[in-house]
Design an enzyme around this catalytic site. Structure first.
Site, short mmCIF file in Angstrom:
data_model
loop_
_atom_site.label_atom_id
_atom_site.label_comp_id
_atom_site.label_asym_id
_atom_site.label_seq_id
_atom_site.Cartn_x
_atom_site.Cartn_y
_atom_site.Cartn_z
N ARG A 214 25.08 35.43 19.16
CA ARG A 214 25.98 36.53 18.74
C ARG A 214 26.13 36.55 17.24
NH1 ARG A 214 30.08 35.94 23.91
NH2 ARG A 214 28.41 36.53 25.34
N TYR B 243 35.28 43.23 21.00
CA TYR B 243 35.99 43.02 22.26
C TYR B 243 37.32 42.29 22.01
CZ TYR B 243 37.32 40.89 26.71
OH TYR B 243 38.03 40.49 27.82
N SER C 201 43.01 38.08 26.79
CA SER C 201 41.86 37.17 26.86
C SER C 201 41.92 36.08 25.79
CB SER C 201 40.60 38.01 26.66
OG SER C 201 39.51 37.19 26.33
N THR D 294 36.83 47.33 41.07
CA THR D 294 35.44 47.02 41.45
C THR D 294 34.89 45.79 40.73
OG1 THR D 294 34.71 48.56 39.75
CG2 THR D 294 34.83 49.42 42.00
N GLU E 151 39.54 35.33 24.14
CA GLU E 151 38.74 35.84 23.01
C GLU E 151 39.65 36.34 21.89
OE1 GLU E 151 35.19 36.27 22.25
OE2 GLU E 151 35.36 34.55 23.58
P1 NAP Z 1 34.43 42.93 35.12
O1 NAP Z 1 33.89 42.21 36.32
O2 NAP Z 1 33.50 43.27 34.01
O3 NAP Z 1 35.15 44.25 35.64
C1 NAP Z 1 35.52 45.26 34.75
C2 NAP Z 1 36.12 46.41 35.52
O4 NAP Z 1 36.44 47.43 34.55
C3 NAP Z 1 35.17 47.05 36.54
O5 NAP Z 1 35.91 47.47 37.66
C4 NAP Z 1 34.63 48.25 35.78
O6 NAP Z 1 34.26 49.34 36.61
C5 NAP Z 1 35.85 48.66 34.96
N1 NAP Z 1 35.45 49.46 33.82
C6 NAP Z 1 34.67 49.09 32.77
N2 NAP Z 1 34.50 50.12 31.93
C7 NAP Z 1 35.17 51.18 32.45
C8 NAP Z 1 35.36 52.53 32.07
N3 NAP Z 1 34.81 53.02 30.97
N4 NAP Z 1 36.10 53.32 32.88
C9 NAP Z 1 36.66 52.83 34.02
N5 NAP Z 1 36.51 51.56 34.43
C10 NAP Z 1 35.78 50.74 33.67
O7 NAP Z 1 35.61 42.09 34.44
P2 NAP Z 1 36.50 40.92 35.05
O8 NAP Z 1 35.83 39.61 34.77
O9 NAP Z 1 36.90 41.27 36.42
O10 NAP Z 1 37.76 40.97 34.08
C11 NAP Z 1 38.89 41.80 34.37
C12 NAP Z 1 39.69 42.03 33.12
O11 NAP Z 1 40.10 40.77 32.58
C13 NAP Z 1 38.94 42.72 31.98
O12 NAP Z 1 39.86 43.51 31.29
C14 NAP Z 1 38.47 41.57 31.11
O13 NAP Z 1 38.27 42.03 29.80
C15 NAP Z 1 39.62 40.62 31.25
N6 NAP Z 1 39.34 39.21 31.10
C16 NAP Z 1 38.35 38.62 31.83
C17 NAP Z 1 38.15 37.25 31.71
C18 NAP Z 1 37.10 36.55 32.52
O14 NAP Z 1 36.75 35.42 32.15
N7 NAP Z 1 36.61 37.13 33.60
C19 NAP Z 1 38.97 36.49 30.86
C20 NAP Z 1 39.98 37.14 30.15
C21 NAP Z 1 40.17 38.49 30.29
P3 NAP Z 1 32.74 49.54 37.11
O15 NAP Z 1 32.58 48.58 38.26
O16 NAP Z 1 32.70 50.97 37.51
O17 NAP Z 1 31.85 49.20 35.95
O1 F7E Z 2 29.60 33.74 27.05
C1 F7E Z 2 27.27 31.66 25.17
C2 F7E Z 2 27.96 32.80 24.45
O2 F7E Z 2 29.23 36.04 27.94
C3 F7E Z 2 30.11 32.44 27.05
C4 F7E Z 2 34.33 37.53 29.28
O3 F7E Z 2 34.80 37.49 30.60
O4 F7E Z 2 35.29 35.38 28.80
C5 F7E Z 2 34.08 36.11 28.79
O5 F7E Z 2 33.53 36.18 27.48
C6 F7E Z 2 29.45 31.63 25.95
C7 F7E Z 2 29.41 32.34 24.60
O6 F7E Z 2 31.50 34.93 28.15
C8 F7E Z 2 24.17 32.99 26.49
O7 F7E Z 2 27.50 32.90 23.12
C9 F7E Z 2 24.80 31.26 25.35
O8 F7E Z 2 29.71 31.40 23.60
O9 F7E Z 2 29.68 34.16 29.56
P1 F7E Z 2 29.93 34.78 28.24
P2 F7E Z 2 32.49 35.13 26.91
O10 F7E Z 2 31.82 35.75 25.77
O11 F7E Z 2 33.17 33.83 26.68
C10 F7E Z 2 36.33 35.92 27.96
C11 F7E Z 2 37.55 35.05 28.10
C12 F7E Z 2 36.57 37.37 28.20
O12 F7E Z 2 37.68 37.86 28.05
C13 F7E Z 2 35.37 38.22 28.40
O13 F7E Z 2 35.72 39.45 29.03
O14 F7E Z 2 28.09 31.42 26.31
N1 F7E Z 2 25.91 31.98 25.62
N2 F7E Z 2 23.72 31.86 25.87
C14 F7E Z 2 25.55 33.06 26.32
N3 F7E Z 2 26.28 34.06 26.84
C15 F7E Z 2 25.64 35.01 27.54
N4 F7E Z 2 26.35 36.02 28.10
N5 F7E Z 2 24.28 34.98 27.71
C16 F7E Z 2 23.48 33.99 27.21
O15 F7E Z 2 22.28 33.98 27.37
#
Ligand code: NAP
Ligand code: F7E
Length: 345
Positions: free
Chosen positions: A281, A152, A128, A11, A130
């Site tokens: 943060r 995280y 990630s 989802t 991160e």
């Molecule tokens: P997302 O949009 O936040 O989707 C997270 C998914 O995990 C949703 O389907 C959510 O379900 C499910 N989930 C969260 N908590 C859960 C729980 N307690 N039990 C069951 N399901 C749960 O994340 P995304 O951007 O698609 O990212 C996918 C994966 O890649 C994640 O593991 C994320 O950490 C990792 N990742 C993302 C990025 C990025 O930039 N997008 C980069 C590196 C790694 P619901 O819809 O029910 O909440």
């Molecule tokens: O923040 C700065 C914040 O929350 C990006 C996840 O998909 O990518 C994601 O993590 C940057 C950070 O993403 C705001 O401090 C400033 O430096 O969009 P973000 P993230 O933390 O990089 C990684 C690869 C993952 O794996 C994670 O799942 O933007 N920032 N002002 C802010 N961020 C947010 N959210 N909101 C603000 O107002």
């Protein structure tokens, strides 16, 4: 023969694009969803509405080994993409315990069930950038050390090591993608890119007058989620299991993202963006930029979207969505194939 794939987190942003992609390749696609999601499909399934009649959903708790075991005992999957996670870094500072529990144990349960029941099933772990955290090398590649700066990031490092350990100890085909930030019109509203583009749209249509934001100087390597799910699939098609960095190789600041997003609708971001300390943060990752040369070489993977195209698409999509909402847009409910689980989970 038709391949059968399981996606946890179907989802979410990536899960929905991955399902689109695997269906286009002829896969039979299954997804794990939270039971609670079935009670509010209008919101919980919003990213997969268009494919509900082509996937099979299993209400499952990722916090229960028994629940996951049950699904694997009924189905022989060829590939498992483990994407479900508490993915919002800021929330992991607010509640590190639930992030750790879900992200580490959820991964461990899936790996343990695979080992027990389906050792031939290939496994992808959503690692990630991160994990790199306080980077000691620029750009970051597969050999860069991990110095995570958030619960995280720590949970993802643990998942990465679990995945590698199952590969080395039990011979499972388990890989981690170390994916840098990737965005899209399906990105969650709390992430800085979507927060920005959705607010830009609201400001343009006169529904908001400012964007309150945190650290404008943080830099990220932002790609498009559609490109990144292709890399996940490619990793599971290799002869040998291995880990890969997926990134564009370019970095931009949050300020630049804002500047371009506002400029898309002919506005000057300086007039609307207000820095608000609440969005800072406790520990920041200042700079991320990935070196995906191994993925380019071995997987033949290339990103197709430029940064500007990504921002443009997100702004255009948010404007269109908001305009259709104001015009009374509707959620059309479709029937999902939902397989019941046992009563005890
Ligand atoms: P997302 O949009 O936040 O989707 C997270 C998914 O995990 C949703 O389907 C959510 O379900 C499910 N989930 C969260 N908590 C859960 C729980 N307690 N039990 C069951 N399901 C749960 O994340 P995304 O951007 O698609 O990212 C996918 C994966 O890649 C994640 O593991 C994320 O950490 C990792 N990742 C993302 C990025 C990025 O930039 N997008 C980069 C590196 C790694 P619901 O819809 O029910 O909440
Ligand atoms: O923040 C700065 C914040 O929350 C990006 C996840 O998909 O990518 C994601 O993590 C940057 C950070 O993403 C705001 O401090 C400033 O430096 O969009 P973000 P993230 O933390 O990089 C990684 C690869 C993952 O794996 C994670 O799942 O933007 N920032 N002002 C802010 N961020 C947010 N959210 N909101 C603000 O107002």
């Amino acid at each position: 023969m038709t391949k059968k794939a399981l996606i946890t987190g179907i989802t979410g942003q990536d899960g929905s694009y991955l399902a689109d992609y695997l269906l286009s390749l002829g896969y039979e696609v299954h997804g794990l969803v939270r039971r609670v999601a079935l009670e509010a499909p209008e919101t919980r399934f919003s990213r997969i509405t268009h494919l509900l009649d082509r996937v099979t959903l299993h209400p499952t708790s990722l916090e229960s080994y028994a629940s996951i075991f049950h699904v694997f005992s009924k189905h022989d999957f060829d590939e498992c993409y483990h994407l479900a996670a508490q993915s919002f870094v800021a929330e992991s500072f607010a509640d590190g315990f639930s992030t750790m529990n879900m992200n580490i144990n959820g991964t461990h349960y899936v790996l343990a069930a695979l080992r027990e029941l389906r050792p031939r099933c290939r496994f992808y772990f959503a690692g990630s950038s991160e994990m790199f955290g306080n980077v000691n090398e620029v750009p970051q590649n597969e050999s860069t050390s991990f110095q995570p700066r958030s619960p995280y990031g720590i949970s993802k490092v643990a998942g990465f090591h679990l995945t590698r350990n199952y590969r080395e100890a039990y011979g499972l085909f388990c890989v981690s993608g170390i994916l840098f930030n990737h965005e899209s019109p399906r990105r969650g509203f709390e992430f800085v890119t979507r927060k920005t583009t959705s607010t830009v749209a609201r400001i343009k249509l006169g529904l908001a007058n400012e964007l309150r934001i945190g650290n404008l100087d943080a830099k990220r390597d932002w790609g498009h989620a559609k490109d990144y799910v292709r890399a996940m699939h490619a990793m599971l098609q290799q002869a040998q299991p291995d880990d890969f960095v997926i990134a564009t190789g370019q970095t931009h600041s949050v300020r630049e993202f804002c500047e371009i997003a506002f400029a898309e609708v002919d506005l000057d971001y300086r007039e609307f963006v207000k820095v608000d300390e609440r969005y800072y943060r406790p520990a920041e990752v200042d700079l991320l930029i990935g070196d995906a040369s191994k993925a380019r070489r071995v997987l033949g993977w290339e990103p197709t979207y430029t940064f500007r195209e990504l921002v443009k698409e997100m702004v255009a999509s948010d404007l269109a969505e908001l305009r259709s909402e104001s015009a009374g847009g509707d959620f059309s409910r479709k029937g999902a194939k939902v397989q019941s689980s046992t009563n005890h989970v």
